[in-house]
Design an enzyme around this catalytic site. Structure first.
Site, PDB file in Angstrom:
ATOM      1  N   VAL A  16       0.862  -1.197   0.000  1.00  0.00           N
ATOM      2  CA  VAL A  16       0.000   0.000   0.000  1.00  0.00           C
ATOM      3  C   VAL A  16       0.891   1.236   0.000  1.00  0.00           C
ATOM      4  CG1 VAL A  16      -1.814   1.278   1.218  1.00  0.00           C
ATOM      5  CG2 VAL A  16      -1.713  -1.219   1.419  1.00  0.00           C
ATOM      6  N   GLY A  22       6.075   3.046  -8.801  1.00  0.00           N
ATOM      7  CA  GLY A  22       7.356   3.327  -9.448  1.00  0.00           C
ATOM      8  C   GLY A  22       8.472   2.499  -8.830  1.00  0.00           C
ATOM      9  N   LYS A  40      -5.877  -2.314  -1.498  1.00  0.00           N
ATOM     10  CA  LYS A  40      -5.072  -1.552  -0.527  1.00  0.00           C
ATOM     11  C   LYS A  40      -5.925  -1.151   0.671  1.00  0.00           C
ATOM     12  CE  LYS A  40      -2.052   0.006  -4.256  1.00  0.00           C
ATOM     13  NZ  LYS A  40      -1.861   1.012  -5.313  1.00  0.00           N
TER      14      LYS A  40
HETATM   15  N1  HSE Z   1      -1.075   0.642 -10.453  1.00  0.00           N
HETATM   16  C1  HSE Z   1      -0.740   1.085  -9.141  1.00  0.00           C
HETATM   17  C2  HSE Z   1      -0.970   2.592  -9.098  1.00  0.00           C
HETATM   18  C3  HSE Z   1       0.696   0.754  -8.835  1.00  0.00           C
HETATM   19  O1  HSE Z   1      -1.239   3.185 -10.141  1.00  0.00           O
HETATM   20  O2  HSE Z   1      -0.929   3.159  -8.032  1.00  0.00           O
HETATM   21  C4  HSE Z   1       1.031   0.681  -7.394  1.00  0.00           C
HETATM   22  O3  HSE Z   1       0.240  -0.201  -6.671  1.00  0.00           O
END
Ligand code: HSE
Length: 435
Positions: free
Chosen positions: A132, A302, A205
């Site tokens: 998360v 990232g 999350k």
């Molecule tokens: N796809 C997710 C985002 C990546 O855009 O936040 C991180 O969990």
């Protein structure tokens, strides 16, 4: 100095970030932790692509189980994602008595009980800080920093892709599809962007945060999830005109024995701290009974930000192993409230709402709507009607935007159904929550 061995499963964006970070910061970690953390093996189905970190080829293998079973590997880091192979290898590592670090929110949200149960059974640590908030150590905040609080609420912007899209729509006036394409190009979106834009990633999350905050396993099926796929630029503009930004919010709240966990595009007033979180950034606002409001902000996705949190977890486990394997944590989440707290059904949740109705432009239409809303106990706080006469899209219907006082979702839905049936609208009304 004692040495702790790390094996990584998954050499993609985050895997390469973790491997690179461990190599680059090896010395500083040893100084801080009093233990040397060594990268022993890395497994991936593709060991040919150059990940740009100068890893010794001999460390690479296509055999994940060889990493799990390598006696020099004390900590297995799962960065494969999903609930297929990742689950198999995590369970195998726990059963082999290895500590596990994972960033896999889907795995923990959907199979948490099984994974944490295996960690408990085997007496080993499982850390999931990067599941998360990417580079924001929010999991650690809930487990440590705020451990002395009853958590009243958590409001989070937890998906960078959605936040990027919403920021583009608002600041550049672009349509949803164009904003999504830009987010994908930037590499933040999940392999299947539906997980981002339909709210599933944020829900995973939210489930992890809610389980930590409230001590029970939150069933995926009980979480109300709305994404941003159908959000119209018109609503982003109207919200801005009224002094709000639309954010995809995870809302986690306790009221007595009832817990609300939901994901909704939500109007946040410009003056609210979460309104200023833009582009790919994430934030979580946690209200504790002792701490009051606290805010955590950073890059939610990232390579390097996520690697930062994964490596933090590795460091903590290394310390635990140094202290003769006595973990300072529960092995997973504490479930002391299992059976004591229950989930509030989404229709019972009370909120202020933003409503946009395309209303037949004739005498009495507005009266029909306000009478129906009043009959369902939905009180209007503000209303605006935009003039469209003579505009190219004038079809005899005008957009009417209303903000309501707090009302139960079920009452608002019943009123909107009745308004639809009264034939004063030419399309389904838009209903968005307000913070
Ligand atoms: N796809 C997710 C985002 C990546 O855009 O936040 C991180 O969990």
């Amino acid at each position: 100095m004692k040495k702790i061995g790390v094996g990584i499963l998954g050499f993609g964006t985050v895997g390469a970030g973790v491997a690179g970070g461990l190599l680059r910061n090896r010395k500083v970690m040893a100084e801080r932790l009093g233990v040397e953390v060594l990268l022993r093996r890395v497994a991936d189905i593709d060991i040919v692509t150059d990940r740009g970190i100068g890893l010794e080829p001999a460390l690479l293998t296509t055999d994940a189980m060889a990493v799990v079973n390598d006696p020099s590997v004390d900590i297995v880091v799962e960065l494969i994602g999903g609930t297929g192979a990742a689950k198999k290898f995590v369970l195998a590592a726990l059963d082999a008595g290895k500590a596990v670090v994972t960033a896999n929110k889907k795995l923990l949200a959907e199979c948490g009980e099984e994974i944490f149960g295996a960690a408990e059974r085997n007496g080993v640590d499982i850390y999931f800080g990067a599941s998360v908030g990417g580079g924001i150590p929010i999991i650690r905040v809930l487990r440590e920093g705020l451990a002395g609080n009853e958590i009243n609420s958590i409001h989070g912007i937890l998906n960078g892709t959605c936040n990027y899209i919403l920021t583009c729509m608002e600041q550049e006036g672009v349509a949803f599809d164009e904003a999504l394409a830009a987010a994908q190009q930037s590499g933040y979106a999940e392999a299947d962007p539906a997980l981002d834009i339909d709210g599933g990633d944020t829900a995973h999350k939210a489930i992890i945060l809610a389980s930590l905050a409230y001590g029970f396993h939150v069933p995926v099926s009980k979480v109300a999830v709305e994404g941003i796929r159908n959000l119209a630029g018109m609503d982003v503009r109207y919200a801005a005109g009224l002094g709000y930004r639309i954010k995809l919010l995870a809302v986690i709240k306790r009221d007595g024995d009832m817990v609300e966990v939901g994901v909704h595009p939500t109007l946040v007033p410009h003056g609210h701290m979460l309104a200023s979180v833009s582009h790919v950034f994430n934030a979580a606002m946690v209200n504790g009974d002792l701490s009051g409001d606290t805010l955590y902000y950073g890059r939610g996705a990232g390579r390097e930000p996520t690697a930062s949190t994964v490596i933090g977890d590795i460091g903590d486990i290394a310390r635990n192993l140094l202290a003769a394997g006595r973990s300072r944590y529960q092995r997973g989440v504490c479930v002391a409230n299992e059976g004591r707290l229950s989930m509030r059904p989404p229709e019972e949740v009370a909120s202020r709402y933003y409503l946009r109705l395309m209303v037949l432009d004739k005498a009495g239409s507005l009266g029909v709507m306000t009478t129906i809303l009043g009959r369902h106990g939905v009180s209007i706080l503000a209303a605006t009607q935009q003039e469209t006469t003579g505009l190219p899209d004038d079809a005899g219907f005008v957009p009417v935007v209303m903000l309501t006082h707090p009302a139960q979702s079920a009452s608002v839905d019943a009123a909107l159904r009745e308004i639809m049936a009264a034939e004063v609208l030419n399309e389904e009304p838009v209903k968005l929550r307000m913070i």
